[in-house]
Design a protein around this motif. Structure first.
Motif, PDB file in Angstrom:
ATOM      1  N   CYS A  76       0.842  -1.199   0.000  1.00  5.52           N
ATOM      2  CA  CYS A  76       0.000   0.000   0.000  1.00  5.52           C
ATOM      3  C   CYS A  76       0.876   1.247   0.000  1.00  5.52           C
ATOM      4  CB  CYS A  76      -0.913   0.021   1.224  1.00  5.52           C
ATOM      5  SG  CYS A  76      -2.115  -1.318   1.303  1.00  5.52           S
ATOM      6  N   ASP A  77       0.698   2.085  -0.999  1.00  4.58           N
ATOM      7  CA  ASP A  77       1.370   3.375  -1.094  1.00  4.58           C
ATOM      8  C   ASP A  77       2.886   3.291  -0.878  1.00  4.58           C
ATOM      9  OD1 ASP A  77      -0.923   4.852  -1.697  1.00  4.58           O
ATOM     10  OD2 ASP A  77      -1.454   5.058   0.406  1.00  4.58           O
ATOM     11  N   PRO A  78       3.586   2.425  -1.606  1.00  2.94           N
ATOM     12  CA  PRO A  78       5.042   2.374  -1.446  1.00  2.94           C
ATOM     13  C   PRO A  78       5.700   3.621  -2.034  1.00  2.94           C
ATOM     14  CG  PRO A  78       4.352   0.982  -3.282  1.00  2.94           C
ATOM     15  CD  PRO A  78       3.095   1.477  -2.630  1.00  2.94           C
ATOM     16  N   TRP A  79       6.622   4.200  -1.287  1.00  2.00           N
ATOM     17  CA  TRP A  79       7.382   5.375  -1.757  1.00  2.00           C
ATOM     18  C   TRP A  79       8.850   5.138  -1.418  1.00  2.00           C
ATOM     19  CZ3 TRP A  79       7.503  10.804   0.904  1.00  2.00           C
ATOM     20  CH2 TRP A  79       8.213  11.701   0.097  1.00  2.00           C
ATOM     21  N   VAL A  80       9.601   4.719  -2.403  1.00  2.00           N
ATOM     22  CA  VAL A  80      10.973   4.268  -2.146  1.00  2.00           C
ATOM     23  C   VAL A  80      11.999   4.825  -3.123  1.00  2.00           C
ATOM     24  CG1 VAL A  80      10.275   2.141  -1.018  1.00  2.00           C
ATOM     25  CG2 VAL A  80      10.535   2.158  -3.489  1.00  2.00           C
ATOM     26  N   SER A  81      11.584   5.538  -4.164  1.00  2.00           N
ATOM     27  CA  SER A  81      12.532   6.028  -5.157  1.00  2.00           C
ATOM     28  C   SER A  81      13.482   7.040  -4.524  1.00  2.00           C
ATOM     29  CB  SER A  81      11.792   6.659  -6.342  1.00  2.00           C
ATOM     30  OG  SER A  81      11.029   5.670  -7.014  1.00  2.00           O
ATOM     31  N   PRO A  82      14.772   6.967  -4.826  1.00  2.00           N
ATOM     32  CA  PRO A  82      15.769   7.777  -4.103  1.00  2.00           C
ATOM     33  C   PRO A  82      15.663   9.272  -4.337  1.00  2.00           C
ATOM     34  CG  PRO A  82      16.793   6.567  -5.914  1.00  2.00           C
ATOM     35  CD  PRO A  82      15.413   6.026  -5.769  1.00  2.00           C
TER      36      PRO A  82
ATOM     37  N   GLY B 249      12.049  16.987  -6.118  1.00  2.00           N
ATOM     38  CA  GLY B 249      13.117  16.784  -5.144  1.00  2.00           C
ATOM     39  C   GLY B 249      12.919  17.545  -3.854  1.00  2.00           C
ATOM     40  N   ALA B 250      11.668  17.907  -3.553  1.00  2.00           N
ATOM     41  CA  ALA B 250      11.405  18.702  -2.360  1.00  2.00           C
ATOM     42  C   ALA B 250      11.159  17.837  -1.131  1.00  2.00           C
ATOM     43  CB  ALA B 250      10.213  19.618  -2.598  1.00  2.00           C
ATOM     44  N   ARG B 251      10.365  16.782  -1.268  1.00  2.00           N
ATOM     45  CA  ARG B 251       9.956  15.986  -0.111  1.00  2.00           C
ATOM     46  C   ARG B 251      10.539  14.574  -0.187  1.00  2.00           C
ATOM     47  NH1 ARG B 251       4.540  17.611   2.565  1.00  2.00           N
ATOM     48  NH2 ARG B 251       4.172  19.718   1.823  1.00  2.00           N
ATOM     49  N   PHE B 252      10.888  14.056   0.996  1.00  2.00           N
ATOM     50  CA  PHE B 252      11.452  12.719   1.105  1.00  2.00           C
ATOM     51  C   PHE B 252      10.786  11.995   2.275  1.00  2.00           C
ATOM     52  CE2 PHE B 252      14.540  15.054  -1.256  1.00  2.00           C
ATOM     53  CZ  PHE B 252      15.203  14.136  -2.052  1.00  2.00           C
TER      54      PHE B 252
ATOM     55  N   LEU C 105      14.594  18.049   2.413  1.00  2.00           N
ATOM     56  CA  LEU C 105      16.047  17.892   2.525  1.00  2.00           C
ATOM     57  C   LEU C 105      16.821  18.931   1.739  1.00  2.00           C
ATOM     58  CD1 LEU C 105      16.388  13.995   2.391  1.00  2.00           C
ATOM     59  CD2 LEU C 105      16.071  15.495   4.370  1.00  2.00           C
ATOM     60  N   ASP C 106      16.169  19.631   0.818  1.00  2.00           N
ATOM     61  CA  ASP C 106      16.810  20.721   0.102  1.00  2.00           C
ATOM     62  C   ASP C 106      17.019  21.868   1.092  1.00  2.00           C
ATOM     63  OD1 ASP C 106      17.476  22.915  -1.525  1.00  2.00           O
ATOM     64  OD2 ASP C 106      16.243  22.183  -3.182  1.00  2.00           O
TER      65      ASP C 106
ATOM     66  N   ILE D  66      19.222  15.829  -5.013  1.00  2.00           N
ATOM     67  CA  ILE D  66      18.639  17.166  -5.055  1.00  2.00           C
ATOM     68  C   ILE D  66      19.345  18.028  -6.093  1.00  2.00           C
ATOM     69  CG2 ILE D  66      18.290  19.271  -3.701  1.00  2.00           C
ATOM     70  CD1 ILE D  66      17.948  17.383  -1.246  1.00  2.00           C
ATOM     71  N   ALA D  67      20.662  17.914  -6.153  1.00  2.00           N
ATOM     72  CA  ALA D  67      21.414  18.666  -7.168  1.00  2.00           C
ATOM     73  C   ALA D  67      20.995  18.260  -8.579  1.00  2.00           C
ATOM     74  CB  ALA D  67      22.913  18.438  -6.966  1.00  2.00           C
ATOM     75  N   GLU D  68      20.696  16.977  -8.764  1.00  2.00           N
ATOM     76  CA  GLU D  68      20.272  16.507 -10.084  1.00  2.00           C
ATOM     77  C   GLU D  68      18.912  17.086 -10.470  1.00  2.00           C
ATOM     78  OE1 GLU D  68      20.437  12.283  -9.715  1.00  2.00           O
ATOM     79  OE2 GLU D  68      22.642  12.206  -9.802  1.00  2.00           O
TER      80      GLU D  68
END
Length: 484
Positions: A31-37, A43-46, A215-216, A280-282
Protein backbone atom coordinates in the motif's frame (compact mmCIF):
# COMPACT_ATOMS: atom_id res chain seq x y z
CA UNK A 1 12.05 -10.08 9.29
CA UNK A 2 10.76 -13.30 7.79
CA UNK A 3 8.45 -11.82 5.15
CA UNK A 4 8.50 -15.07 3.17
CA UNK A 5 7.97 -17.43 6.13
CA UNK A 6 4.56 -18.87 7.00
CA UNK A 7 2.70 -16.79 9.57
CA UNK A 8 -0.27 -17.49 11.81
CA UNK A 9 -1.94 -14.22 10.89
CA UNK A 10 -1.21 -11.31 8.58
CA UNK A 11 2.21 -9.74 8.89
CA UNK A 12 1.97 -5.95 8.54
CA UNK A 13 5.25 -4.17 7.79
CA UNK A 14 5.94 -0.44 7.64
CA UNK A 15 7.63 0.53 4.37
CA UNK A 16 8.11 4.16 5.38
CA UNK A 17 6.12 7.38 5.11
CA UNK A 18 2.48 6.22 4.73
CA UNK A 19 3.22 2.85 3.19
CA UNK A 20 2.69 -0.65 4.49
CA UNK A 21 2.91 -4.24 3.32
CA UNK A 22 0.43 -6.98 4.24
CA UNK A 23 1.41 -10.62 3.87
CA UNK A 24 -0.31 -13.90 4.60
CA UNK A 25 0.51 -17.39 3.38
CA UNK A 26 -1.63 -16.71 0.30
CA UNK A 27 -1.47 -12.96 -0.27
CA UNK A 28 0.96 -10.05 -0.58
CA UNK A 29 -0.29 -6.47 -0.83
CA UNK A 30 1.75 -3.26 -0.91
CA UNK A 31 0.00 0.00 0.00
CA UNK A 32 1.37 3.38 -1.09
CA UNK A 33 5.04 2.37 -1.45
CA UNK A 34 7.38 5.37 -1.76
CA UNK A 35 10.97 4.27 -2.15
CA UNK A 36 12.53 6.03 -5.16
CA UNK A 37 15.77 7.78 -4.10
CA UNK A 38 14.96 11.13 -5.73
CA UNK A 39 12.09 11.95 -3.41
CA UNK A 40 8.98 13.63 -4.83
CA UNK A 41 7.65 17.02 -5.88
CA UNK A 42 10.74 18.26 -7.71
CA UNK A 43 13.12 16.78 -5.14
CA UNK A 44 11.40 18.70 -2.36
CA UNK A 45 9.96 15.99 -0.11
CA UNK A 46 11.45 12.72 1.11
CA UNK A 47 10.18 9.91 3.35
CA UNK A 48 11.02 10.48 7.01
CA UNK A 49 12.81 8.67 8.51
CA UNK A 50 15.03 7.51 5.65
CA UNK A 51 13.73 4.15 4.36
CA UNK A 52 16.49 3.51 1.83
CA UNK A 53 17.83 0.48 3.73
CA UNK A 54 14.62 -1.37 2.77
CA UNK A 55 15.39 -1.29 -0.96
CA UNK A 56 17.79 -4.21 -0.59
CA UNK A 57 15.61 -6.25 1.75
CA UNK A 58 14.85 -9.58 0.01
CA UNK A 59 11.21 -10.14 -0.83
CA UNK A 60 9.85 -6.98 0.80
CA UNK A 61 8.73 -5.45 -2.50
CA UNK A 62 7.26 -8.64 -3.98
CA UNK A 63 3.46 -8.51 -4.17
CA UNK A 64 0.52 -9.59 -6.26
CA UNK A 65 -1.30 -6.32 -5.55
CA UNK A 66 -0.18 -2.72 -5.09
CA UNK A 67 -2.82 -0.34 -3.72
CA UNK A 68 -2.20 3.36 -4.43
CA UNK A 69 -4.53 5.77 -2.69
CA UNK A 70 -4.00 9.02 -4.59
CA UNK A 71 -2.11 10.76 -7.39
CA UNK A 72 0.00 12.66 -4.86
CA UNK A 73 3.58 11.84 -5.67
CA UNK A 74 4.44 10.69 -2.15
CA UNK A 75 1.85 7.92 -2.67
CA UNK A 76 2.10 7.41 -6.43
CA UNK A 77 5.81 6.56 -6.82
CA UNK A 78 5.85 6.44 -10.61
CA UNK A 79 9.42 5.17 -10.90
CA UNK A 80 8.62 2.22 -8.64
CA UNK A 81 5.21 1.49 -10.16
CA UNK A 82 6.40 1.60 -13.76
CA UNK A 83 9.03 -1.04 -12.96
CA UNK A 84 6.61 -3.58 -11.50
CA UNK A 85 6.75 -7.11 -12.84
CA UNK A 86 4.13 -8.30 -15.30
CA UNK A 87 1.07 -9.62 -13.55
CA UNK A 88 1.22 -7.26 -10.56
CA UNK A 89 -2.11 -5.43 -10.37
CA UNK A 90 -2.25 -1.80 -9.28
CA UNK A 91 -5.46 -0.89 -7.45
CA UNK A 92 -6.66 2.71 -7.32
CA UNK A 93 -9.87 4.33 -6.02
CA UNK A 94 -12.38 5.50 -8.59
CA UNK A 95 -12.40 9.32 -8.56
CA UNK A 96 -14.61 11.71 -10.58
CA UNK A 97 -11.97 12.16 -13.30
CA UNK A 98 -9.52 9.95 -15.17
CA UNK A 99 -6.44 12.03 -14.21
CA UNK A 100 -5.10 9.47 -11.71
CA UNK A 101 -5.42 6.53 -14.08
CA UNK A 102 -4.05 8.58 -16.98
CA UNK A 103 -0.91 9.54 -15.05
CA UNK A 104 -0.23 5.90 -14.22
CA UNK A 105 -0.84 4.77 -17.80
CA UNK A 106 1.40 7.48 -19.24
CA UNK A 107 4.17 6.33 -16.88
CA UNK A 108 3.91 2.78 -18.25
CA UNK A 109 1.92 1.13 -15.47
CA UNK A 110 0.09 -1.72 -17.19
CA UNK A 111 -2.48 -3.56 -15.06
CA UNK A 112 -4.63 -0.91 -13.35
CA UNK A 113 -7.82 -1.82 -11.46
CA UNK A 114 -10.18 0.98 -10.40
CA UNK A 115 -12.37 0.26 -7.38
CA UNK A 116 -15.57 2.20 -6.71
CA UNK A 117 -16.31 3.35 -3.17
CA UNK A 118 -17.21 0.38 -0.94
CA UNK A 119 -16.98 -2.10 -3.86
CA UNK A 120 -15.35 -5.32 -2.65
CA UNK A 121 -12.44 -6.45 -4.80
CA UNK A 122 -11.60 -10.16 -4.28
CA UNK A 123 -7.83 -10.55 -3.80
CA UNK A 124 -7.75 -14.34 -4.13
CA UNK A 125 -10.06 -17.35 -3.99
CA UNK A 126 -9.80 -17.68 -0.21
CA UNK A 127 -12.18 -14.86 0.76
CA UNK A 128 -9.66 -12.03 1.19
CA UNK A 129 -10.81 -8.67 -0.17
CA UNK A 130 -10.12 -4.96 -0.42
CA UNK A 131 -12.27 -1.86 -0.84
CA UNK A 132 -11.64 1.87 -1.22
CA UNK A 133 -13.17 4.57 0.99
CA UNK A 134 -12.75 7.99 -0.67
CA UNK A 135 -13.17 11.19 1.30
CA UNK A 136 -16.76 12.41 1.19
CA UNK A 137 -16.07 15.65 -0.65
CA UNK A 138 -14.90 15.34 -4.29
CA UNK A 139 -12.80 18.46 -3.68
CA UNK A 140 -10.13 16.09 -2.32
CA UNK A 141 -9.04 12.97 -4.18
CA UNK A 142 -7.80 10.95 -1.21
CA UNK A 143 -8.98 7.58 0.03
CA UNK A 144 -8.37 4.86 2.58
CA UNK A 145 -8.18 1.15 1.79
CA UNK A 146 -9.95 -1.46 3.91
CA UNK A 147 -8.38 -4.91 3.62
CA UNK A 148 -9.58 -8.17 5.12
CA UNK A 149 -7.11 -11.06 5.01
CA UNK A 150 -7.20 -14.31 6.99
CA UNK A 151 -10.11 -12.86 8.96
CA UNK A 152 -8.09 -9.83 10.14
CA UNK A 153 -9.21 -6.31 9.18
CA UNK A 154 -6.74 -3.54 8.35
CA UNK A 155 -7.80 0.04 7.60
CA UNK A 156 -4.94 1.68 5.70
CA UNK A 157 -6.00 5.25 6.34
CA UNK A 158 -2.82 7.02 5.08
CA UNK A 159 -3.62 10.77 5.02
CA UNK A 160 -7.30 10.48 4.04
CA UNK A 161 -9.69 12.38 6.32
CA UNK A 162 -12.39 9.79 6.97
CA UNK A 163 -15.52 10.80 8.83
CA UNK A 164 -16.77 8.98 11.89
CA UNK A 165 -19.69 7.56 9.91
CA UNK A 166 -17.36 6.19 7.22
CA UNK A 167 -15.18 4.50 9.83
CA UNK A 168 -18.24 3.04 11.53
CA UNK A 169 -19.41 1.69 8.19
CA UNK A 170 -16.01 0.05 7.77
CA UNK A 171 -16.65 -1.73 11.06
CA UNK A 172 -20.02 -2.92 9.75
CA UNK A 173 -18.35 -4.20 6.58
CA UNK A 174 -15.91 -6.35 8.58
CA UNK A 175 -18.49 -7.42 11.16
CA UNK A 176 -16.92 -5.92 14.30
CA UNK A 177 -14.15 -3.69 15.61
CA UNK A 178 -11.22 -3.00 13.30
CA UNK A 179 -8.12 -5.06 14.13
CA UNK A 180 -5.68 -2.40 12.91
CA UNK A 181 -6.14 1.24 11.91
CA UNK A 182 -3.05 2.70 10.23
CA UNK A 183 -3.29 6.50 10.35
CA UNK A 184 -1.41 9.73 9.79
CA UNK A 185 -1.29 11.11 13.34
CA UNK A 186 1.21 13.90 12.68
CA UNK A 187 0.73 17.24 14.41
CA UNK A 188 -1.69 18.95 11.96
CA UNK A 189 -4.10 15.97 12.10
CA UNK A 190 -3.51 14.66 15.60
CA UNK A 191 -6.62 16.04 17.35
CA UNK A 192 -8.99 14.76 14.66
CA UNK A 193 -7.30 11.33 14.66
CA UNK A 194 -7.45 11.11 18.46
CA UNK A 195 -11.18 11.93 18.39
CA UNK A 196 -11.79 9.30 15.70
CA UNK A 197 -9.86 6.57 17.53
CA UNK A 198 -11.68 7.32 20.79
CA UNK A 199 -15.02 6.95 19.01
CA UNK A 200 -14.44 3.71 17.08
CA UNK A 201 -12.10 1.88 19.52
CA UNK A 202 -9.99 -0.22 17.14
CA UNK A 203 -7.99 -3.08 18.57
CA UNK A 204 -4.65 -1.56 17.49
CA UNK A 205 -3.53 1.71 15.92
CA UNK A 206 -0.41 2.01 13.80
CA UNK A 207 0.92 5.55 13.35
CA UNK A 208 2.90 6.17 10.18
CA UNK A 209 6.41 7.54 10.41
CA UNK A 210 6.80 11.05 9.12
CA UNK A 211 5.40 13.33 7.82
CA UNK A 212 7.63 13.81 4.79
CA UNK A 213 10.69 15.99 5.29
CA UNK A 214 12.37 18.68 3.20
CA UNK A 215 16.05 17.89 2.53
CA UNK A 216 16.81 20.72 0.10
CA UNK A 217 18.47 23.48 2.20
CA UNK A 218 16.25 26.01 0.41
CA UNK A 219 13.18 24.37 2.02
CA UNK A 220 14.52 23.27 5.40
CA UNK A 221 12.34 25.81 7.26
CA UNK A 222 9.31 23.60 6.54
CA UNK A 223 10.48 20.74 8.80
CA UNK A 224 8.78 22.01 11.95
CA UNK A 225 6.31 19.09 12.14
CA UNK A 226 8.93 16.33 12.35
CA UNK A 227 8.22 14.84 15.75
CA UNK A 228 6.79 11.70 17.30
CA UNK A 229 2.96 11.68 17.47
CA UNK A 230 1.27 12.00 20.83
CA UNK A 231 -0.59 9.35 22.78
CA UNK A 232 -3.78 7.89 21.30
CA UNK A 233 -6.60 6.32 23.33
CA UNK A 234 -5.83 2.70 22.42
CA UNK A 235 -2.77 0.47 22.08
CA UNK A 236 -0.57 2.33 19.61
CA UNK A 237 2.23 0.87 17.50
CA UNK A 238 4.85 3.43 16.50
CA UNK A 239 6.36 1.75 13.47
CA UNK A 240 9.55 2.83 11.75
CA UNK A 241 10.40 1.61 8.23
CA UNK A 242 11.06 -2.11 8.44
CA UNK A 243 9.21 -2.69 11.72
CA UNK A 244 6.43 -5.29 11.56
CA UNK A 245 3.51 -6.62 13.55
CA UNK A 246 2.02 -10.08 13.19
CA UNK A 247 -1.68 -10.02 14.01
CA UNK A 248 -3.53 -13.17 15.02
CA UNK A 249 -7.25 -13.19 15.92
CA UNK A 250 -6.59 -12.53 19.64
CA UNK A 251 -2.88 -11.69 19.90
CA UNK A 252 -0.20 -9.67 18.17
CA UNK A 253 3.57 -9.66 18.14
CA UNK A 254 5.78 -6.68 17.20
CA UNK A 255 9.08 -7.33 15.39
CA UNK A 256 11.47 -4.37 15.43
CA UNK A 257 13.97 -3.71 12.66
CA UNK A 258 17.43 -3.62 14.31
CA UNK A 259 18.40 -0.88 11.86
CA UNK A 260 16.74 1.65 14.19
CA UNK A 261 18.52 0.76 17.41
CA UNK A 262 19.51 4.06 19.03
CA UNK A 263 17.49 6.12 16.54
CA UNK A 264 16.54 9.68 17.58
CA UNK A 265 14.33 11.96 15.50
CA UNK A 266 16.39 15.00 16.41
CA UNK A 267 19.67 13.51 15.19
CA UNK A 268 18.51 11.99 11.92
CA UNK A 269 17.81 14.91 9.61
CA UNK A 270 21.27 16.39 8.95
CA UNK A 271 22.87 13.09 7.96
CA UNK A 272 19.83 12.22 5.84
CA UNK A 273 20.03 15.54 3.98
CA UNK A 274 23.73 15.00 3.26
CA UNK A 275 23.00 11.54 1.85
CA UNK A 276 20.50 12.99 -0.64
CA UNK A 277 22.46 16.06 -1.72
CA UNK A 278 23.36 14.51 -5.07
CA UNK A 279 19.75 13.64 -5.94
CA UNK A 280 18.64 17.17 -5.06
CA UNK A 281 21.41 18.67 -7.17
CA UNK A 282 20.27 16.51 -10.08
CA UNK A 283 16.73 17.91 -9.79
CA UNK A 284 18.06 21.46 -10.04
CA UNK A 285 20.28 20.51 -12.99
CA UNK A 286 17.32 18.91 -14.77
CA UNK A 287 15.31 22.13 -14.43
CA UNK A 288 17.47 24.98 -15.73
CA UNK A 289 16.19 28.53 -15.79
CA UNK A 290 14.44 29.09 -19.16
CA UNK A 291 16.48 31.55 -21.17
CA UNK A 292 15.21 34.90 -22.43
CA UNK A 293 12.93 34.38 -25.42
CA UNK A 294 11.81 30.89 -24.35
CA UNK A 295 8.17 31.87 -24.81
CA UNK A 296 7.31 31.25 -21.17
CA UNK A 297 4.89 34.21 -20.97
CA UNK A 298 3.02 33.09 -24.09
CA UNK A 299 2.65 29.52 -22.85
CA UNK A 300 1.61 30.80 -19.44
CA UNK A 301 -1.18 32.84 -21.00
CA UNK A 302 -2.36 29.92 -23.16
CA UNK A 303 -2.34 27.68 -20.10
CA UNK A 304 -4.70 29.98 -18.20
CA UNK A 305 -6.97 30.41 -21.19
CA UNK A 306 -7.47 26.64 -21.13
CA UNK A 307 -8.04 26.63 -17.37
CA UNK A 308 -10.58 29.43 -17.68
CA UNK A 309 -12.72 27.33 -20.02
CA UNK A 310 -13.05 24.38 -17.66
CA UNK A 311 -15.71 25.61 -15.24
CA UNK A 312 -17.79 28.81 -15.29
CA UNK A 313 -18.96 27.86 -11.80
CA UNK A 314 -15.41 27.94 -10.41
CA UNK A 315 -14.63 31.23 -12.15
CA UNK A 316 -17.73 32.80 -10.62
CA UNK A 317 -16.68 31.61 -7.17
CA UNK A 318 -13.04 32.72 -7.58
CA UNK A 319 -13.78 36.21 -8.98
CA UNK A 320 -10.36 37.72 -8.36
CA UNK A 321 -7.14 38.79 -9.97
CA UNK A 322 -4.17 36.54 -9.23
CA UNK A 323 -0.60 37.76 -9.65
CA UNK A 324 2.33 35.55 -10.64
CA UNK A 325 5.72 37.03 -9.82
CA UNK A 326 8.02 34.83 -11.89
CA UNK A 327 11.76 35.19 -11.34
CA UNK A 328 14.32 34.23 -13.98
CA UNK A 329 15.73 35.38 -17.29
CA UNK A 330 12.36 34.99 -19.06
CA UNK A 331 10.14 35.80 -16.08
CA UNK A 332 8.01 38.79 -15.23
CA UNK A 333 5.00 39.92 -13.23
CA UNK A 334 1.84 38.55 -14.83
CA UNK A 335 -1.73 39.14 -13.64
CA UNK A 336 -4.54 36.71 -14.42
CA UNK A 337 -8.21 37.70 -14.11
CA UNK A 338 -10.17 34.65 -13.02
CA UNK A 339 -13.84 35.47 -13.15
CA UNK A 340 -13.16 38.96 -11.85
CA UNK A 341 -15.97 41.47 -12.25
CA UNK A 342 -13.56 43.87 -13.89
CA UNK A 343 -10.00 43.62 -15.08
CA UNK A 344 -6.96 45.20 -13.47
CA UNK A 345 -8.31 44.99 -9.93
CA UNK A 346 -5.71 44.67 -7.18
CA UNK A 347 -4.54 41.05 -6.88
CA UNK A 348 -5.84 39.12 -3.88
CA UNK A 349 -3.34 36.30 -4.29
CA UNK A 350 0.30 36.53 -5.35
CA UNK A 351 2.34 33.47 -6.27
CA UNK A 352 6.10 34.06 -6.35
CA UNK A 353 7.89 31.26 -8.18
CA UNK A 354 11.07 30.62 -10.12
CA UNK A 355 10.60 30.20 -13.85
CA UNK A 356 12.27 26.77 -13.76
CA UNK A 357 9.46 25.36 -11.57
CA UNK A 358 6.69 27.11 -13.50
CA UNK A 359 8.13 25.57 -16.68
CA UNK A 360 7.65 22.11 -15.14
CA UNK A 361 3.92 22.85 -14.78
CA UNK A 362 3.48 24.35 -18.25
CA UNK A 363 5.32 21.44 -19.88
CA UNK A 364 3.05 18.91 -18.15
CA UNK A 365 5.85 17.32 -16.13
CA UNK A 366 4.00 18.12 -12.89
CA UNK A 367 0.61 19.54 -11.94
CA UNK A 368 -0.18 22.66 -9.93
CA UNK A 369 -0.99 20.50 -6.91
CA UNK A 370 2.49 18.98 -7.11
CA UNK A 371 4.03 22.45 -7.18
CA UNK A 372 1.98 23.57 -4.16
CA UNK A 373 3.05 20.51 -2.20
CA UNK A 374 6.69 21.07 -3.15
CA UNK A 375 6.64 24.44 -1.34
CA UNK A 376 8.86 25.74 -4.14
CA UNK A 377 6.77 28.88 -4.35
CA UNK A 378 5.67 31.63 -1.98
CA UNK A 379 1.94 32.33 -1.62
CA UNK A 380 0.67 35.64 -0.24
CA UNK A 381 -2.90 36.94 -0.06
CA UNK A 382 -5.00 39.75 1.29
CA UNK A 383 -6.58 39.09 4.73
CA UNK A 384 -10.11 38.49 3.43
CA UNK A 385 -9.22 36.42 0.35
CA UNK A 386 -10.82 32.96 0.11
CA UNK A 387 -8.70 30.73 -2.09
CA UNK A 388 -10.81 27.57 -1.85
CA UNK A 389 -11.99 27.61 -5.45
CA UNK A 390 -8.79 29.11 -6.83
CA UNK A 391 -6.75 26.22 -5.47
CA UNK A 392 -9.47 23.77 -6.49
CA UNK A 393 -9.28 24.96 -10.10
CA UNK A 394 -5.51 24.78 -10.20
CA UNK A 395 -5.01 21.46 -8.47
CA UNK A 396 -7.73 19.58 -10.39
CA UNK A 397 -7.52 21.34 -13.78
CA UNK A 398 -10.01 18.80 -15.12
CA UNK A 399 -13.58 19.46 -16.23
CA UNK A 400 -15.02 16.22 -14.79
CA UNK A 401 -13.40 16.76 -11.40
CA UNK A 402 -14.60 20.37 -11.24
CA UNK A 403 -18.12 19.35 -12.25
CA UNK A 404 -18.22 16.82 -9.43
CA UNK A 405 -17.35 19.57 -6.94
CA UNK A 406 -20.04 21.82 -8.41
CA UNK A 407 -22.66 19.07 -8.13
CA UNK A 408 -21.59 18.41 -4.54
CA UNK A 409 -21.84 22.11 -3.66
CA UNK A 410 -25.33 22.39 -5.15
CA UNK A 411 -26.98 19.85 -2.91
CA UNK A 412 -30.17 21.14 -1.27
CA UNK A 413 -29.03 24.21 0.70
CA UNK A 414 -32.16 24.10 2.84
CA UNK A 415 -31.58 20.58 4.14
CA UNK A 416 -31.16 20.38 7.91
CA UNK A 417 -29.99 17.83 10.45
CA UNK A 418 -30.45 17.46 14.21
CA UNK A 419 -27.29 17.26 16.32
CA UNK A 420 -27.13 16.68 20.07
CA UNK A 421 -24.87 17.94 22.84
CA UNK A 422 -25.73 16.34 26.18
CA UNK A 423 -29.43 16.92 26.78
CA UNK A 424 -29.63 19.72 24.19
CA UNK A 425 -30.47 19.28 20.51
CA UNK A 426 -30.05 21.67 17.61
CA UNK A 427 -31.48 21.67 14.12
CA UNK A 428 -28.76 23.09 11.86
CA UNK A 429 -27.90 23.47 8.20
CA UNK A 430 -26.88 20.02 6.99
CA UNK A 431 -24.13 21.01 4.56
CA UNK A 432 -21.27 23.27 5.56
CA UNK A 433 -21.57 26.56 3.60
CA UNK A 434 -17.81 26.58 3.06
CA UNK A 435 -17.25 23.40 1.06
CA UNK A 436 -20.40 21.31 1.37
CA UNK A 437 -19.19 18.82 4.00
CA UNK A 438 -22.10 16.81 5.43
CA UNK A 439 -22.36 18.06 9.02
CA UNK A 440 -24.39 14.99 9.94
CA UNK A 441 -21.19 12.99 9.51
CA UNK A 442 -18.35 15.47 9.79
CA UNK A 443 -19.05 17.73 12.76
CA UNK A 444 -18.57 17.83 16.52
CA UNK A 445 -19.94 20.13 19.22
CA UNK A 446 -17.45 21.68 21.65
CA UNK A 447 -17.55 24.19 24.48
CA UNK A 448 -15.87 27.51 23.66
CA UNK A 449 -15.72 30.99 25.23
CA UNK A 450 -18.54 31.95 22.84
CA UNK A 451 -20.69 29.06 24.08
CA UNK A 452 -21.41 25.83 22.22
CA UNK A 453 -19.63 25.64 18.87
CA UNK A 454 -20.22 23.29 15.96
CA UNK A 455 -16.94 22.40 14.25
CA UNK A 456 -16.86 21.16 10.65
CA UNK A 457 -14.00 18.65 10.59
CA UNK A 458 -13.33 19.11 6.88
CA UNK A 459 -11.47 22.40 7.43
CA UNK A 460 -12.02 23.07 11.17
CA UNK A 461 -14.48 25.92 10.59
CA UNK A 462 -16.30 26.81 13.84
CA UNK A 463 -19.94 27.97 13.88
CA UNK A 464 -21.73 29.41 16.90
CA UNK A 465 -24.76 27.38 17.95
CA UNK A 466 -26.21 30.61 19.32
CA UNK A 467 -25.96 32.84 16.26
CA UNK A 468 -24.93 30.46 13.44
CA UNK A 469 -22.01 32.77 12.57
CA UNK A 470 -18.64 31.37 11.52
CA UNK A 471 -16.20 32.30 14.28
CA UNK A 472 -12.77 31.67 12.77
CA UNK A 473 -12.98 32.24 9.02
CA UNK A 474 -14.77 34.16 6.30
CA UNK A 475 -17.82 32.02 5.60
CA UNK A 476 -21.59 32.27 5.33
CA UNK A 477 -23.45 31.39 8.56
CA UNK A 478 -25.42 28.22 9.24
CA UNK A 479 -29.02 28.24 10.39
CA UNK A 480 -29.58 27.11 13.96
CA UNK A 481 -32.84 26.23 15.71
CA UNK A 482 -33.78 24.17 18.74
CA UNK A 483 -36.17 21.45 17.52
CA UNK A 484 -39.71 21.55 18.87
Amino acid sequence: MGQDEPVLGPLISSTGHMGLRLQTQNLRVLCDPWVSPGGAYLGARFPFPDNSHLRLMPGLWHAEWVAVSSAHLDHMDLAFLSALSDGVRVVIPEYPSSVFRDRLSEAGVKDIVEVAAWERLPLNDRGDWLTAIPEQSPAEHRAAFLIVADGVSVLHGNDARLSLSQTRRAMVEVGGPLDLMALDASEPRFKAVKRLVRSVKPRLVMTYSGPACFLDPALAQHNQHLCEPGELPTETLRMLPGDSVRIAPTTHDVIRDPHWEGFAYSEHLDAYASSRAQEIAEVWAAHPDPGAGSGLAKRFKEHFVRLGRLSPYFLERISMTVRFDVSGADGGVWDVDLGASHSQQAPQYTFSVEARWLEAVLSGEIRWDDLFLSRRLLIEHTPDADGTYLFGLLKHADADALQAVEDYDKRDPNATVTLSAGDRAFEVTRYCPHSGEDLAEGAVIDEAPEGLVLRCLAHNFDFSLTTGLCLNARCEPISVAAPV
